[in-house]
Scaffold this motif. Structure first.
Motif, PDB file in Angstrom:
ATOM      1  N   VAL A  92      12.705  -5.317  -7.808  1.00 62.72           N
ATOM      2  CA  VAL A  92      13.997  -5.462  -7.146  1.00 62.72           C
ATOM      3  C   VAL A  92      14.216  -4.310  -6.175  1.00 62.72           C
ATOM      4  O   VAL A  92      14.500  -4.514  -4.994  1.00 62.72           O
ATOM      5  N   THR A  93      14.062  -3.081  -6.686  1.00 64.81           N
ATOM      6  CA  THR A  93      14.240  -1.905  -5.820  1.00 64.81           C
ATOM      7  C   THR A  93      12.956  -1.116  -5.650  1.00 64.81           C
ATOM      8  O   THR A  93      12.941  -0.139  -4.902  1.00 64.81           O
ATOM      9  N   GLY A  94      11.906  -1.518  -6.349  1.00 71.00           N
ATOM     10  CA  GLY A  94      10.664  -0.778  -6.207  1.00 71.00           C
ATOM     11  C   GLY A  94       9.574  -1.303  -7.115  1.00 71.00           C
ATOM     12  O   GLY A  94       9.748  -2.290  -7.841  1.00 71.00           O
ATOM     13  N   THR A  95       8.451  -0.616  -7.074  1.00 71.50           N
ATOM     14  CA  THR A  95       7.314  -0.943  -7.915  1.00 71.50           C
ATOM     15  C   THR A  95       6.791   0.336  -8.548  1.00 71.50           C
ATOM     16  O   THR A  95       7.074   1.444  -8.057  1.00 71.50           O
ATOM     17  N   PHE A  96       6.033   0.208  -9.621  1.00 69.88           N
ATOM     18  CA  PHE A  96       5.586   1.379 -10.369  1.00 69.88           C
ATOM     19  C   PHE A  96       4.078   1.557 -10.289  1.00 69.88           C
ATOM     20  O   PHE A  96       3.321   0.582 -10.199  1.00 69.88           O
ATOM     21  N   ILE A  97       3.670   2.827 -10.352  1.00 71.85           N
ATOM     22  CA  ILE A  97       2.274   3.170 -10.618  1.00 71.85           C
ATOM     23  C   ILE A  97       2.213   3.755 -12.018  1.00 71.85           C
ATOM     24  O   ILE A  97       3.182   4.340 -12.500  1.00 71.85           O
ATOM     25  N   GLU A  98       1.083   3.574 -12.680  1.00 74.17           N
ATOM     26  CA  GLU A  98       0.974   4.007 -14.074  1.00 74.17           C
ATOM     27  C   GLU A  98       0.551   5.464 -14.196  1.00 74.17           C
ATOM     28  O   GLU A  98       0.885   6.125 -15.181  1.00 74.17           O
ATOM     29  N   HIS A  99      -0.185   5.971 -13.211  1.00 78.16           N
ATOM     30  CA  HIS A  99      -0.691   7.343 -13.276  1.00 78.16           C
ATOM     31  C   HIS A  99      -0.557   7.985 -11.889  1.00 78.16           C
ATOM     32  O   HIS A  99      -0.806   7.318 -10.881  1.00 78.16           O
ATOM     33  N   PRO A 100      -0.227   9.283 -11.833  1.00 80.84           N
ATOM     34  CA  PRO A 100      -0.036   9.950 -10.529  1.00 80.84           C
ATOM     35  C   PRO A 100      -1.351  10.450  -9.943  1.00 80.84           C
ATOM     36  O   PRO A 100      -1.504  11.625  -9.609  1.00 80.84           O
ATOM     37  N   THR A 101      -2.309   9.541  -9.807  1.00 80.04           N
ATOM     38  CA  THR A 101      -3.612   9.904  -9.259  1.00 80.04           C
ATOM     39  C   THR A 101      -3.731   9.377  -7.830  1.00 80.04           C
ATOM     40  O   THR A 101      -3.084   8.385  -7.460  1.00 80.04           O
ATOM     41  N   PRO A 102      -4.578  10.012  -7.006  1.00 81.70           N
ATOM     42  CA  PRO A 102      -4.770   9.485  -5.651  1.00 81.70           C
ATOM     43  C   PRO A 102      -5.180   8.017  -5.647  1.00 81.70           C
ATOM     44  O   PRO A 102      -4.704   7.244  -4.801  1.00 81.70           O
ATOM     45  N   ALA A 103      -6.028   7.611  -6.571  1.00 84.59           N
ATOM     46  CA  ALA A 103      -6.495   6.221  -6.593  1.00 84.59           C
ATOM     47  C   ALA A 103      -5.347   5.254  -6.883  1.00 84.59           C
ATOM     48  O   ALA A 103      -5.228   4.199  -6.228  1.00 84.59           O
ATOM     49  N   SER A 104      -4.493   5.582  -7.856  1.00 81.86           N
ATOM     50  CA  SER A 104      -3.375   4.697  -8.198  1.00 81.86           C
ATOM     51  C   SER A 104      -2.376   4.606  -7.057  1.00 81.86           C
ATOM     52  O   SER A 104      -1.860   3.521  -6.737  1.00 81.86           O
ATOM     53  N   ILE A 105      -2.079   5.747  -6.448  1.00 83.16           N
ATOM     54  CA  ILE A 105      -1.136   5.763  -5.327  1.00 83.16           C
ATOM     55  C   ILE A 105      -1.704   4.981  -4.152  1.00 83.16           C
ATOM     56  O   ILE A 105      -1.007   4.184  -3.509  1.00 83.16           O
ATOM     57  N   ARG A 106      -2.968   5.186  -3.885  1.00 77.98           N
ATOM     58  CA  ARG A 106      -3.632   4.494  -2.769  1.00 77.98           C
ATOM     59  C   ARG A 106      -3.581   2.982  -2.968  1.00 77.98           C
ATOM     60  O   ARG A 106      -3.271   2.221  -2.039  1.00 77.98           O
ATOM     61  N   ASP A 107      -3.881   2.518  -4.176  1.00 81.16           N
ATOM     62  CA  ASP A 107      -3.844   1.081  -4.460  1.00 81.16           C
ATOM     63  C   ASP A 107      -2.453   0.504  -4.217  1.00 81.16           C
ATOM     64  O   ASP A 107      -2.303  -0.606  -3.682  1.00 81.16           O
ATOM     65  N   ALA A 108      -1.414   1.258  -4.616  1.00 81.49           N
ATOM     66  CA  ALA A 108      -0.041   0.784  -4.429  1.00 81.49           C
ATOM     67  C   ALA A 108       0.327   0.722  -2.952  1.00 81.49           C
ATOM     68  O   ALA A 108       1.028  -0.204  -2.511  1.00 81.49           O
ATOM     69  N   ILE A 109      -0.144   1.677  -2.173  1.00 82.73           N
ATOM     70  CA  ILE A 109       0.120   1.677  -0.731  1.00 82.73           C
ATOM     71  C   ILE A 109      -0.558   0.471  -0.078  1.00 82.73           C
ATOM     72  O   ILE A 109       0.040  -0.239   0.743  1.00 82.73           O
ATOM     73  N   LEU A 110      -1.797   0.216  -0.442  1.00 83.28           N
ATOM     74  CA  LEU A 110      -2.528  -0.901   0.145  1.00 83.28           C
ATOM     75  C   LEU A 110      -1.912  -2.250  -0.241  1.00 83.28           C
ATOM     76  O   LEU A 110      -1.984  -3.220   0.530  1.00 83.28           O
ATOM     77  N   ALA A 111      -1.297  -2.313  -1.436  1.00 78.34           N
ATOM     78  CA  ALA A 111      -0.700  -3.571  -1.901  1.00 78.34           C
ATOM     79  C   ALA A 111       0.715  -3.779  -1.372  1.00 78.34           C
ATOM     80  O   ALA A 111       1.261  -4.885  -1.491  1.00 78.34           O
ATOM     81  N   PHE A 112       1.313  -2.754  -0.783  1.00 81.30           N
ATOM     82  CA  PHE A 112       2.718  -2.834  -0.365  1.00 81.30           C
ATOM     83  C   PHE A 112       2.891  -3.809   0.796  1.00 81.30           C
ATOM     84  O   PHE A 112       2.168  -3.750   1.788  1.00 81.30           O
ATOM     85  N   GLN A 113       3.899  -4.696   0.650  1.00 83.27           N
ATOM     86  CA  GLN A 113       4.215  -5.665   1.690  1.00 83.27           C
ATOM     87  C   GLN A 113       5.697  -5.545   2.039  1.00 83.27           C
ATOM     88  O   GLN A 113       6.559  -5.921   1.231  1.00 83.27           O
ATOM     89  N   PRO A 114       6.051  -5.014   3.203  1.00 78.39           N
ATOM     90  CA  PRO A 114       7.461  -4.783   3.539  1.00 78.39           C
ATOM     91  C   PRO A 114       8.331  -6.033   3.461  1.00 78.39           C
ATOM     92  O   PRO A 114       9.501  -5.959   3.059  1.00 78.39           O
ATOM     93  N   HIS A 115       7.792  -7.193   3.808  1.00 80.49           N
ATOM     94  CA  HIS A 115       8.601  -8.417   3.861  1.00 80.49           C
ATOM     95  C   HIS A 115       9.002  -8.919   2.474  1.00 80.49           C
ATOM     96  O   HIS A 115       9.856  -9.819   2.361  1.00 80.49           O
TER      97      HIS A 115
END
Length: 392
Positions: free
Chosen positions: A330-353
């Motif tokens: 609704v207002t966001g999405t979560f990553i499970e671990h604060p690692t570069p790989a997890s953050i990177r995956d979330a950025i690549l999956a992000f869809q503004p629309h």
């Protein structure tokens, strides 16, 4: 200034109906962050209240504090302590214990020191977290925890500081937590049951927008990702920067702290770092962002609300205060671990629309300053009423 001038009235005067005097206490005003925003909200609720603090540097914290009457401890005479309050660690507990707050009710904004200020009045302790350096030491120190002078000093002082901190907490008349995770910590370390009252965001989306000098071309028409954070180990900003290396996305980091020089030395071309911005510049950065990135261990986590006021979603670490401020999908999405790989995956999956800006704004309205101010004033009436009955 003589702090005793902040006291107006005696118990006899209060019995005749005089309004109780209210003071505000905060650990130190030497930086810009969510806790300092809460103090500003407290002061807007009680604009006549004097603010008591161990250290105050008007150049490094929010300019609005210049309009307040501020009383500091003797430590404030030393510029080195104002630049880095961590350097004053061996002296902060004695300084806090010696700082007198002569008021009927003290609103204490604390994450480790202000709940130990001395006062004859009632204390409402609003806790951002029990002292992180005492109870989450490894997280606080980060990679330096075993070898730095700070780590060695903290290890030597810890037994004394633990006794001092628990004694100070026991002296409050009411303890309030800013989030669910902080409530649980308060119960675990102090044995106290605390109510939860979320702090407000104070974003004015109608205010002026001012571009950050030198970043106009980098930000362009927007669409960048944004981190707003103090630059400390447990904030995981370095991990987020690493996640953006080689990506066809831009990251703007806004913050200051001890890690700044190290982070600046290795910034990739698609990442920029800015510090000590005005509110107008912050509005500019938020208003044009695609989303917030929030990978830190937060006690509350106010940046999702600040971004949410502009209808922007957040990619947040699943834990801590973000569980109170981010509604998944609704207002966001979560990553499970604060690692570069997890953050990177979330950025690549992000869809503004995929995000509904209006739903995000509606959620943020629950955390308005008006609601926080109403709670503060009600709490002061209640606790001062107890003081009057006790005086009678």
């Amino acid at each position: 200034m003589d702090p005793t001038s902040a006291m107006a009235g005696t118990p006899a005067q209060r019995e005749k109906g005089t309004e109780p005097t209210v003071a505000i206490a905060h650990d130190y005003l030497t930086q810009r962050g969510g806790a300092e925003r809460v103090v500003l909200a407290m002061h807007r609720a009680f604009p006549e209240a004097t603010i008591y603090t161990t250290l105050y540097d008007p150049e490094r914290t929010y300019p609005e504090f210049r309009a307040a009457r501020i009383v500091t401890s003797p430590l404030n005479r030393f510029p080195g302590f104002r630049r880095d309050h961590r350097a004053a660690l061996p002296l902060l507990a004695p300084a806090a214990s010696a700082l007198k707050v002569p008021a009927d009710v003290v609103l204490t904004s604390t994450s480790g020191w202000a709940h130990g200020f001395r006062t004859p009045g009632r204390v409402l302790a609003y806790c951002h977290s029990p002292a992180r350096w005492l109870y989450l030491t490894d997280q606080y120190l980060g990679d330096s925890r075993r070898r730095s002078a700070k780590a060695l000093a903290l290890a030597a002082l810890k037994p004394f500081l633990l006794r001092w901190d628990r004694r100070a907490a026991a002296g409050a008349d009411r303890y309030v937590a800013n989030s669910s995770v902080v409530r649980d910590r308060i119960r675990a370390v102090y044995g106290l049951d605390a109510d939860i009252v979320h702090p407000p965001h104070s974003v004015d989306t109608q205010g002026e927008l001012e571009p950050i000098s030198g970043l106009e071309d980098f930000v362009g028409d927007g669409g960048h990702f944004l981190i707003v954070s103090r630059l400390l180990p447990y904030k995981n900003v370095a991990e987020a920067i690493d996640a953006f290396r080689g990506l066809d996305e831009r990251l703007l980091v806004i913050g200051a702290g001890p890690l700044r020089a190290r982070l600046e030395a290795t910034l990739p071309q698609n990442v920029r770092l800015a510090s000590h911005l005005s509110d107008a510049q912050m509005r500019w950065a938020y208003s044009s962002a695609a989303a917030l990135v929030a990978p830190s261990y937060e006690d509350f986590g106010i940046t999702p609300l600040e971004g949410g006021a502009w209808g922007r979603p957040t990619i947040a670490l699943r834990g801590g205060g973000y569980l109170d401020t981010v509604v998944e999908r609704v207002t966001g999405t979560f990553i499970e671990h604060p690692t570069p790989a997890s953050i990177r995956d979330a950025i690549l999956a992000f869809q503004p629309h995929e995000w509904d800006a209006e739903r995000i704004r509606t959620h943020v309205e629950q955390f308005s300053e008006d609601r926080f101010r109403e709670w503060l004033r009600s709490a002061v009436r209640e606790i001062s009423g107890r003081a009057l009955r006790a005086a009678g």
